[in-house]
Design an enzyme around this catalytic site. Structure first.
Site, PDB file in Angstrom:
ATOM      1  CG  HIS A   1      18.151  66.869  60.980  1.00 48.87           C
ATOM      2  ND1 HIS A   1      17.299  65.891  61.471  1.00 48.87           N
ATOM      3  CD2 HIS A   1      18.692  66.340  59.848  1.00 48.87           C
ATOM      4  CE1 HIS A   1      17.337  64.834  60.671  1.00 48.87           C
ATOM      5  NE2 HIS A   1      18.169  65.094  59.669  1.00 48.87           N
TER       6      HIS A   1
ATOM      7  CG  HIS B   1      21.699  65.270  55.852  1.00 50.77           C
ATOM      8  ND1 HIS B   1      21.958  64.000  56.310  1.00 50.77           N
ATOM      9  CD2 HIS B   1      20.437  65.559  56.261  1.00 50.77           C
ATOM     10  CE1 HIS B   1      20.901  63.534  56.963  1.00 50.77           C
ATOM     11  NE2 HIS B   1      19.961  64.460  56.946  1.00 50.77           N
TER      12      HIS B   1
ATOM     13  NE  ARG C   1      23.632  64.982  50.959  1.00 54.20           N
ATOM     14  CZ  ARG C   1      22.658  64.288  51.509  1.00 54.20           C
ATOM     15  NH1 ARG C   1      22.891  63.402  52.447  1.00 54.20           N
ATOM     16  NH2 ARG C   1      21.398  64.450  51.124  1.00 54.20           N
TER      17      ARG C   1
ATOM     18  CG  ASN D   1      22.896  60.546  56.369  1.00 52.40           C
ATOM     19  OD1 ASN D   1      23.363  61.648  56.654  1.00 52.40           O
ATOM     20  ND2 ASN D   1      21.812  60.419  55.624  1.00 52.40           N
TER      21      ASN D   1
ATOM     22  CG  HIS E   1      15.080  58.679  60.094  1.00 52.07           C
ATOM     23  ND1 HIS E   1      15.373  59.568  59.084  1.00 52.07           N
ATOM     24  CD2 HIS E   1      13.965  58.031  59.676  1.00 52.07           C
ATOM     25  CE1 HIS E   1      14.483  59.467  58.123  1.00 52.07           C
ATOM     26  NE2 HIS E   1      13.626  58.532  58.447  1.00 52.07           N
TER      27      HIS E   1
ATOM     28  CG  HIS F   1      13.064  63.918  60.374  1.00 54.60           C
ATOM     29  ND1 HIS F   1      12.751  62.678  60.828  1.00 54.60           N
ATOM     30  CD2 HIS F   1      14.232  63.794  59.701  1.00 54.60           C
ATOM     31  CE1 HIS F   1      13.692  61.818  60.443  1.00 54.60           C
ATOM     32  NE2 HIS F   1      14.602  62.483  59.768  1.00 54.60           N
TER      33      HIS F   1
ATOM     34  CG  ASP G   1      16.167  66.268  57.283  1.00 60.49           C
ATOM     35  OD1 ASP G   1      17.377  66.049  57.081  1.00 60.49           O
ATOM     36  OD2 ASP G   1      15.297  65.385  57.191  1.00 60.49           O
TER      37      ASP G   1
ATOM     38  CG  HIS H   1      19.658  64.336  47.161  1.00 51.75           C
ATOM     39  ND1 HIS H   1      20.503  63.309  47.512  1.00 51.75           N
ATOM     40  CD2 HIS H   1      18.681  64.346  48.110  1.00 51.75           C
ATOM     41  CE1 HIS H   1      20.064  62.717  48.606  1.00 51.75           C
ATOM     42  NE2 HIS H   1      18.964  63.331  48.998  1.00 51.75           N
TER      43      HIS H   1
ATOM     44  N   GLY I   1      15.055  63.885  49.948  1.00 50.19           N
ATOM     45  CA  GLY I   1      15.732  64.954  50.677  1.00 50.19           C
ATOM     46  C   GLY I   1      15.644  66.267  49.926  1.00 50.19           C
TER      47      GLY I   1
HETATM   48  O1  DOR Z   1      14.910  62.432  52.905  1.00 52.03           O
HETATM   49  C1  DOR Z   1      15.896  62.192  53.584  1.00 52.03           C
HETATM   50  N1  DOR Z   1      17.128  62.478  53.130  1.00 52.03           N
HETATM   51  N2  DOR Z   1      15.752  61.621  54.777  1.00 52.03           N
HETATM   52  C2  DOR Z   1      16.814  61.175  55.483  1.00 52.03           C
HETATM   53  O2  DOR Z   1      16.634  60.678  56.576  1.00 52.03           O
HETATM   54  C3  DOR Z   1      18.177  61.275  54.946  1.00 52.03           C
HETATM   55  C4  DOR Z   1      18.253  62.388  53.991  1.00 52.03           C
HETATM   56  C5  DOR Z   1      19.527  62.388  53.198  1.00 52.03           C
HETATM   57  O3  DOR Z   1      20.593  62.227  53.797  1.00 52.03           O
HETATM   58  O4  DOR Z   1      19.465  62.580  51.982  1.00 52.03           O
HETATM   59 ZN    ZN Z   2      18.144  64.159  57.873  1.00 48.47          ZN
HETATM   60 ZN    ZN Z   3      16.313  61.460  59.083  1.00 53.35          ZN
END
Ligand code: DOR
Ligand code: ZN
Ligand code: ZN
Length: 436
Positions: free
Chosen positions: A61, A63, A65, A95, A181, A228, A300, A304, A319
């Site tokens: 899991h 991200h 980006r 996402n 989710h 999560h 996860d 950012h 996140g």
């Molecule tokens: O806190 C989160 N950030 N939860 C999510 O499900 C998405 C993630 C993100 O992509 O920033």
């Molecule tokens: Zn996530």
């Molecule tokens: Zn999520």
């Protein structure tokens, strides 16, 4: 013929205990595990005395980006963070901007990841409004389908019973898991206070989401993977409904070890979805992980920019980065006796390999892919400023861990060693990972 690489005289967990062993690697695979003195000749030898030789983590899991959000993270920075954090395989979430809902976007991600990777990268896809638009061209390159009921990736979609059934049917047809989710709150409601944020994304919403997906699964079948898990109540629900591998779940270090109350109310740094909960939830989640109610640990990793995180709670982005903290934090639990080796290896390595069909990964044994980390038991303080990730703000800032990643090997090649990268981008690892 000498083997390509020998990891000499490290500490290996085998047959229920930690013993000194050497690991031989040839043509990207583990050639064998040998008692000291009985090793084959090798072209290159890495002395691993006093260090642990372990399978690299498979983080299911993440991200990463990239695409239109490269300021937050890209495939180079994200997979460097993975390698430095002891993670040899990541599975990237859909996402993104744009989201993965079509073949062209997935191919864009694959191309970017291939050119910039430092570890293995697999992908999850989202699901378009018309589920029939999920073609085999997408499916062959992904390891699961992810849905966000509280924030659908495709416009005009609402996660009612009909939609949930369609998603389950699609995943079942293609023999891959549906990842959820677990939050079924109304995405159109924007919280006006911190209390309202926690109430919208409360455990009631997590439980309700689970109820709806499990109810639909009872009718449709297929495999459901709960992302999560953050609440004691949902861990208990999973336990009640588990039937072998058709219902699986994951938990993150921040939901295992951090609570909402340990941060000031206004602080945006620990803001994440699902939110941090109570110490009671932490305890029950750890218990569920140990009893295999929850199968795996994931980071996860959700990067950012500093500007987006250095905000008051309501304005901050949700996140937190996790690729460089998850393995050290979990191994600290092992070294301090709260988590066993079996529990660690199952949760971080073999468990994710099993759930996502990566049959050649996640185990330190002859014939498996040589995705390996060498770790020393040594004190280290978590400092976001030292991360390779572009996201340098972590709620684990200042936490003391007693595990340090010395070397990371991907597909038999040394990628990261004693704080330095030994290969360029786009050389090691496989992209995309497919079910094996
Ligand atoms: O806190 C989160 N950030 N939860 C999510 O499900 C998405 C993630 C993100 O992509 O920033
Ligand atoms: Zn996530
Ligand atoms: Zn999520």
């Amino acid at each position: 013929m000498p083997v390509d690489l020998l990891l000499r005289n490290g500490l290996v967990y085998t047959q229920g205990k930690i013993v000194p062993r050497s690991v031989a690697i040839n043509t990207g695979l583990i050639e064998g595990i040998y008692e000291t003195g009985l090793e084959p000749d090798a072209r290159k030898v890495l002395d691993c005395s006093q260090s642990y030789i372990l399978p690299g983590m498979i983080d299911a899991h993440v991200h990463l980006r990239d695409l239109n959000q490269s300021e937050k993270e890209d495939y180079a920075s994200g997979t460097m963070a993975a390698a430095a954090g002891g993670v040899t395989t990541v599975i990237d979430m859909p996402n993104t901007d744009p989201p993965v809902l079509d073949k062209a976007t997935l191919e864009w991600k694959i191309e970017r990841a291939q050119a910039n990777r430092f570890v293995n990268v697999g992908f999850f896809t989202g699901i378009p409004k018309d589920t029939a638009d999920i073609t085999s061209g997408i499916i062959q390159n992904v390891l699961g389908i992810k849905v966000y009921p509280h924030a659908p990736l495709s416009e005009g979609v609402h996660y009612n019973g009909v939609r949930i059934r369609e998603c389950l049917k699609t995943a079942k047809k293609h023999e891959i898991p549906l990842l959820v989710h677990p939050d079924i709150s109304d995405s159109t409601i924007k919280p006006e206070s911190i209390e309202e944020f926690f109430s919208i994304h409360g455990c009631v919403s997590e439980v309700r989401a689970l109820e709806q997906f499990i109810f639909a699964q009872n009718e449709i079948g297929g495999r459901l993977h709960i992302c999560h898990v953050s609440c004691a109540a949902t861990a208990k629900m999973i336990e009640e409904h588990r039937a072998e591998e058709s219902l699986t779940g994951e938990v993150c270090p921040h939901h295992l070890f951090l609570t909402r109350n340990s941060f000031s109310v206004e602080n945006g740094v620990p803001k994440v979805l699902p939110p941090l909960r109570s110490s009671y939830d932490c305890r029950i989640l750890m218990d569920a992980l140990k009893r295999c109610t929850i199968d795996i640990v994931v980071s996860d990793h959700a990067p950012h920019t500093s500007d987006e995180k250095n905000q008051s709670f309501l304005d901050a982005a949700s996140g937190i980065p996790g690729l460089e903290t998850t393995v050290p934090i979990m191994l600290t639990e092992v070294f301090q006796g709260r988590v066993s080796w079996v529990e660690f290896l199952r949760a971080c390595c073999s468990g994710p390999a099993t759930i996502f069909g990566l049959r050649t990964k996640g185990v330190l044994a002859k014939g498996y892919d040589a995705d390996i980390i060498v770790v020393s038991r040594e004190e280290n303080i978590i400092r976001g400023s030292k991360f390779y990730s572009k996201a340098k703000i972590t709620p684990f800032e200042g936490r003391r861990v007693v595990a340090k990643i010395r070397t990371t090997i991907v597909g038999g090649k040394i990628v990261f060693d004693e704080g330095r990268f030994l290969v360029g981008r786009g050389i090691v690892g496989r992209v995309p990972l497919r079910k094996t």
